[in-house]
Write a protein that holds these residues in place. Structure first.
Motif, short mmCIF file in Angstrom:
data_model
loop_
_atom_site.label_atom_id
_atom_site.label_comp_id
_atom_site.label_asym_id
_atom_site.label_seq_id
_atom_site.Cartn_x
_atom_site.Cartn_y
_atom_site.Cartn_z
N VAL A 633 27.46 53.10 47.80
CA VAL A 633 27.31 51.95 46.90
C VAL A 633 27.05 52.41 45.47
N ILE A 634 26.14 53.38 45.31
CA ILE A 634 25.84 53.90 43.98
C ILE A 634 27.05 54.59 43.38
N PHE A 635 27.82 55.27 44.22
CA PHE A 635 29.04 55.93 43.74
C PHE A 635 30.02 54.90 43.17
N PHE A 636 30.21 53.80 43.90
CA PHE A 636 31.10 52.75 43.39
C PHE A 636 30.52 52.09 42.15
N SER A 637 29.19 52.02 42.06
CA SER A 637 28.58 51.46 40.86
C SER A 637 28.92 52.28 39.63
N VAL A 638 28.84 53.59 39.75
CA VAL A 638 29.19 54.46 38.62
C VAL A 638 30.67 54.33 38.28
N LEU A 639 31.52 54.33 39.30
CA LEU A 639 32.95 54.17 39.04
C LEU A 639 33.26 52.85 38.35
N GLY A 640 32.57 51.79 38.79
CA GLY A 640 32.82 50.49 38.19
C GLY A 640 32.40 50.42 36.73
N VAL A 641 31.26 51.06 36.39
CA VAL A 641 30.80 51.07 35.01
C VAL A 641 31.77 51.85 34.13
N VAL A 642 32.29 52.98 34.65
CA VAL A 642 33.14 53.85 33.84
C VAL A 642 34.58 53.35 33.78
N PHE A 643 35.13 52.95 34.95
CA PHE A 643 36.55 52.62 35.02
C PHE A 643 36.84 51.15 35.30
N GLY A 644 35.82 50.35 35.60
CA GLY A 644 36.07 48.99 36.07
C GLY A 644 36.48 47.99 35.01
N LYS A 645 36.18 48.25 33.75
CA LYS A 645 36.44 47.26 32.71
C LYS A 645 37.94 47.10 32.49
N GLY A 646 38.47 45.96 32.94
CA GLY A 646 39.88 45.64 32.74
C GLY A 646 40.85 46.45 33.57
N ASN A 647 40.36 47.20 34.56
CA ASN A 647 41.23 48.04 35.38
C ASN A 647 41.60 47.28 36.65
N THR A 648 42.82 46.78 36.72
CA THR A 648 43.25 45.96 37.86
C THR A 648 43.29 46.78 39.15
N VAL A 649 43.75 48.02 39.08
CA VAL A 649 43.86 48.86 40.27
C VAL A 649 42.49 49.08 40.89
N PRO A 728 34.25 41.02 36.09
CA PRO A 728 33.11 41.03 35.16
C PRO A 728 32.90 42.41 34.56
N ASN A 729 32.49 42.43 33.30
CA ASN A 729 32.26 43.70 32.61
C ASN A 729 31.07 44.45 33.18
N ASP A 730 30.04 43.71 33.56
CA ASP A 730 28.83 44.33 34.10
C ASP A 730 29.00 44.53 35.60
N PHE A 731 29.68 45.62 35.98
CA PHE A 731 29.97 45.85 37.39
C PHE A 731 28.70 46.14 38.18
N ALA A 732 27.75 46.85 37.56
CA ALA A 732 26.52 47.19 38.28
C ALA A 732 25.76 45.94 38.69
N SER A 733 25.66 44.96 37.79
CA SER A 733 24.98 43.71 38.13
C SER A 733 25.78 42.92 39.17
N TYR A 734 27.09 42.98 39.09
CA TYR A 734 27.93 42.30 40.08
C TYR A 734 27.69 42.89 41.48
N LEU A 735 27.61 44.21 41.56
CA LEU A 735 27.36 44.86 42.84
C LEU A 735 25.96 44.52 43.35
N LEU A 736 25.00 44.46 42.44
CA LEU A 736 23.65 44.09 42.84
C LEU A 736 23.60 42.64 43.33
N ALA A 737 24.38 41.77 42.70
CA ALA A 737 24.43 40.38 43.15
C ALA A 737 24.97 40.27 44.57
N ILE A 738 25.94 41.11 44.92
CA ILE A 738 26.46 41.13 46.29
C ILE A 738 25.36 41.50 47.27
N ALA A 739 24.59 42.54 46.95
CA ALA A 739 23.51 42.98 47.83
C ALA A 739 22.44 41.89 47.98
#
Length: 849
Positions: A633-649, A728-739
């Motif tokens: 989960v933390i690994f995906f959080s870091v990926l989302g913060v770095v690469f998630g903004k506007g990245n459809t893939v 959403p731009n704030d991927f970390a908060s989005y992931l926390l909302a899921i949890a």
């Protein structure tokens, strides 16, 4: 060969070999002569010196043959500072024939050309034909002193260029405390003002506001030095600075300025990219001159005293007082509870002529659930069972449900088995080797006794691994984090770049090297309440172990099996959340936001594991599996913060993984581990669909579990769809909302099923539930105030800054820290106490759900 005419024995000011004009012309002519192989004769320009006055506009023409010097004088007072501003304007054709202006004054020389060429992104050039510069004021020791300064005007163009020159005094050059000053600035006409610390004021806050978001500007705090760096290309050289759209604020301390005064410099940038503005058209080459347009900006500046040491002390005492009160309250509740238990125990011991079997019966009497509930709507043979039939079956002792009360002989045998020296390896063994776990776990009505058959000491060691693992993770995680944020703070202090960290600058109180001490102090609650929770768990652990040592039947055979390893891990995670949140707030930005959220994921995961462990102690996940999932989960959080903004893939891949993980977890929970993931999984799934849905339409065996899992899948699939659509731009908060959503869903299911089973919630647990729900509501209100956001540029983030609202020391986010730490502590207490009503109920009467 280069020759020049003989110089006269006496030169006028600014025209001799030491003149800047002369040197510049000499270098240009030398290069021309060297490359062309020609002979150039350098002629001495004619120098014209004029006595000039303030507030008079001089219209004149300059050529390479004429150098004009304007001589000014003014009276400087030691107790009063007056600003002097030089304004110059030339015609548009001056782009080809620039004019050099050199201002010579005591202890300083300022030079600039007009048109002034400022560079933007990718070295694009912006010419400005109207330039205004404020002169720095060197200090004087005398009470009054007459100072002279000269403005030299020259050019190398043989064609005459017309210009206008005006020198004037700056009204309100010295800023007054708590008094607003308004002014207009452009990229070529920066403004700066002087502020002197009054007696008794050691710290002030400089606030700059504007009704206009753009053009982007920069506010800088500089020491009283000459020259002043007041252009877009040099304003970041010294002092502290930050970009701004509508708001900017910098806290300034007297100790950083030996002269007890400083300059407030305002510069309008040539482009808006630094403030998040739209990108302009990029030219093909860097030498293309761009249209400057209208980039004037109206601003207000005000300097206010910051808080004094008394407010710091009050803030720290308030913070300590709040959380120490929880220690006192916990001690009082523990004393009352201990006294009540002693009275109850004395009443049982004083009952005459009571056998051990009667004592056990008294412990369980009246505390069992009122009536069983239907876990599914079909019996093992496929026929429907009514609730009356189930009740009759339980009352008669028939069936395979295990709800009938056991004899003392069986209780004694079970206790001897639990105290045996059975060792457990990686296999999921049962205490009774003659029983098959698949037979036990496929019963329609499961009791805790069916899933609490393993040796207690083995399980305790298994769950203690949760604590030791998280303690190890905390050490290896926290040390580099602390080192990194110290480096961040050092860089901010050394470079003065206030755009590195996303503070609420209107309520950022420094202490020592820390820029926002209040945001760090407010995290103390997580540490103190986490430690208090560990002490409460330790007290319960000691009491339980003492009961086991004296062979207390209630501790051995009644209630939810007590394993405290997960509770210890939860308390440690809460303390680490406070430490890492404090580290994050040393310098909050998008590169270290995961420091603030990593242990939030762990807390949510550990709470869900604890809820599941209460009724499924034998089949709960191991510490290694749980922490491996949290690491993912933390690994995906870091990926989302770095690469998630506007990245459809990325969002497509994450949504697929999210849905698959939800399905796998649902299968694990529904079948309670009685399935395996291998190459034949698809074949078995199709077979189940064919037999249960097509060939014979039958409902699920475990209705309650199915309802929970269907709702969980709906929620998670909806969250996955939201993320894929909105991104959403704030991927970390989005992931926390899921949890958090999954935790709340499971917790609500647990409470509902507990009440459905006829169990009750004791007064202490009910108070904790209501109190925690209210505190969570207020905490989320302050969380969503959004005083800063690293999803935007630093200048845009400062638009959300607001003043302190509590004791002039804490802002909305600090109150979120207070309330959320209390709410998490209350949530932990709910998990710890909500099954206390079952402490005297035999485990074969406690239902699994």
């Amino acid at each position: 060969m280069v020759t020049r005419s003989c110089w006269k024995s006496r030169h006028k000011p600014g025209s001799g070999p030491g003149s800047a004009v002369f040197k510049t012309g000499l270098v240009v002519l030398w290069l021309c002569a060297t490359r062309a192989g020609c002979t150039v004769e350098i002629k001495e320009p004619k120098v014209v010196q004029k006595d000039a006055e303030f507030d008079v506009t001089y219209n004149d023409t300059v050529t390479s043959d004429i150098q004009t010097i304007y001589a000014f004088n003014h009276t400087v007072s030691r107790n009063k500072t007056e600003g002097v501003r030089v304004s110059v304007e030339v015609q548009s054709d001056g782009v080809v024939n620039p004019i050099l202006f050199v201002v010579r004054q005591k202890q300083a020389v300022v030079s600039f050309q007009v048109p002034l060429i400022l560079r933007g992104l990718y070295q694009r050039k912006y010419p400005y034909t109207h330039v205004g510069r404020t002169l720095c004021q060197p200090p004087t020791r005398a009470a009054t002193e007459t100072q002279f300064f000269f403005v030299d005007v020259s050019t190398l163009s043989s064609l005459g260029t017309h210009y206008q020159l005006r020198v004037s005094r700056v009204d309100s050059f010295t800023l007054q405390t708590d008094k607003k000053s308004s002014f207009i600035a452009t990229p070529s006409q920066p403004q700066f003002f002087k502020y002197e610390f009054p007696e008794g004021v050691d710290t002030v806050i400089v606030k700059v506001n504007s009704q206009m978001a753009f053009p982007c500007s920069v506010m800088s705090i500089q020491d009283i030095l000459c020259p002043v760096y007041d252009l877009d290309n040099n304003v970041a050289f010294i002092g502290m600075y930050q970009t701004m759209t509508k708001k900017a604020a910098i806290t300034v301390q007297r100790k950083d300025f030996p002269s007890n005064s400083f300059y407030v410099v305002i510069v309008v940038k040539t482009e808006d990219e630094a403030c998040g503005g739209p990108l302009a058209f990029y030219p093909l080459g860097p030498d293309v001159l761009m249209n400057v347009g209208n980039r004037s900006k109206v601003l207000d500046v005000m300097v206010s005293p910051a808080i004094n040491s008394e407010v710091y002390v009050m803030g720290m005492l308030f913070c300590l007082g709040i959380f120490l009160s929880f220690y006192i309250l916990t001690f009082l509740v523990a004393c009352i509870e201990n006294r009540r238990m002693h009275k109850r125990r004395d009443g049982l011991l004083n009952t005459p002529d009571m056998s051990p079997a009667e004592t056990a019966s008294l412990l369980g009497k009246g505390l069992a659930p009122a009536s069983p509930y239907e876990y599914g709507s079909f019996a093992d043979n496929g026929s429907t069972l009514s609730s009356e039939a189930v009740t009759d079956s339980l009352a008669s002792g028939e069936g395979n449900y295990g709800y009938m009360e056991r004899s003392m002989e069986n209780v004694g045998r079970g206790r001897q088995e639990s105290l045996s020296s059975v060792e457990e390896d990686d296999y999921d063994t049962l205490a009774d080797i003659d029983s098959d776990k698949n037979i036990v776990r496929t019963k329609k009505f499961l009791c805790v006794s069916d899933l609490a058959r393993k040796d207690k000491r083995v399980l305790s060691k298994k769950y203690q691994i949760y604590f030791w693992n998280i303690a190890t993770i905390a050490v290896f995680y926290a040390l580099p984090v602390i080192q990194l944020v110290i480096t961040y703070q050092t860089v901010v202090n050394v470079t003065g770049n206030q755009d590195i960290c996303y503070y609420n600058f209107l309520c950022a109180h420094p202490l020592g090297a820390l820029s926002a001490f209040n945001n760090i102090l407010s995290n103390l609650g997580y540490v103190m309440l986490g430690l208090l929770f560990l002490l409460i768990v330790l007290q319960r652990d000691i009491v339980h172990n003492r009961a086991l040592l004296r062979n207390d039947i209630a501790a051995l055979e009644c209630g939810i099996p007590k394993h405290f390893g997960l509770f210890y891990a939860m308390g440690t995670a809460l303390m680490m959340e406070g430490l890492l949140s404090a580290c994050y707030h040393v310098c909050p930005n998008y590169t270290n936001f995961q420091f603030d959220t990593s242990f939030m994921y762990m807390i949510a995961g550990l709470c869900m594991l604890k809820l599941y462990q209460k009724r499924h102690p034998d089949i709960n996940a191991s510490a290694y599996t749980a922490y491996a999932c949290l690491a993912a989960v933390i690994f995906f959080s870091v990926l989302g913060v770095v690469f998630g903004k506007g990245n459809t893939v990325f969002w497509i891949v994450f949504s697929i993984i999210h849905i698959l993980a939800t399905l796998l977890l649902s299968t694990q929970l529904y079948y309670m581990g009685r399935w395996r993931l291998d190459s034949g999984i698809l074949r078995r799934v199709l077979y189940v669909i064919y037999t249960d849905c097509i060939r014979q339409c039958s409902g699920p065996m475990y209705i309650d579990r199915m309802v929970l899992l269907v709702m969980g899948n709906i929620v998670n699939w909806s969250l996955a769809a939201y993320g894929l659509i909105e991104r959403p731009n704030d991927f970390a908060s989005y992931l926390l909302a899921i949890a958090i959503c999954n935790l709340l869903l499971y917790f609500a299911f647990y409470i509902i099923m507990k009440l459905r089973s006829g169990e009750r919630i004791q007064c202490l647990a009910l108070v904790c539930i209501l109190f925690t729900a209210v505190v969570w509501g207020f905490a989320l209100f302050f969380f969503f105030q959004g005083l800063s956001t690293w999803q935007k540029t630093p200048a845009e983030s400062r638009e959300h800054n607001r003043e302190c609202i509590l004791l002039s020391f804490f802002d909305d986010h600090d109150i979120w820290h207070f309330l959320s730490s209390i709410a998490m502590f209350g949530s932990f207490l709910v998990l710890l106490t909500m099954d206390d009503d079952l402490d005297n109920v035999q485990r074969d009467k406690i239902y699994v759900f």
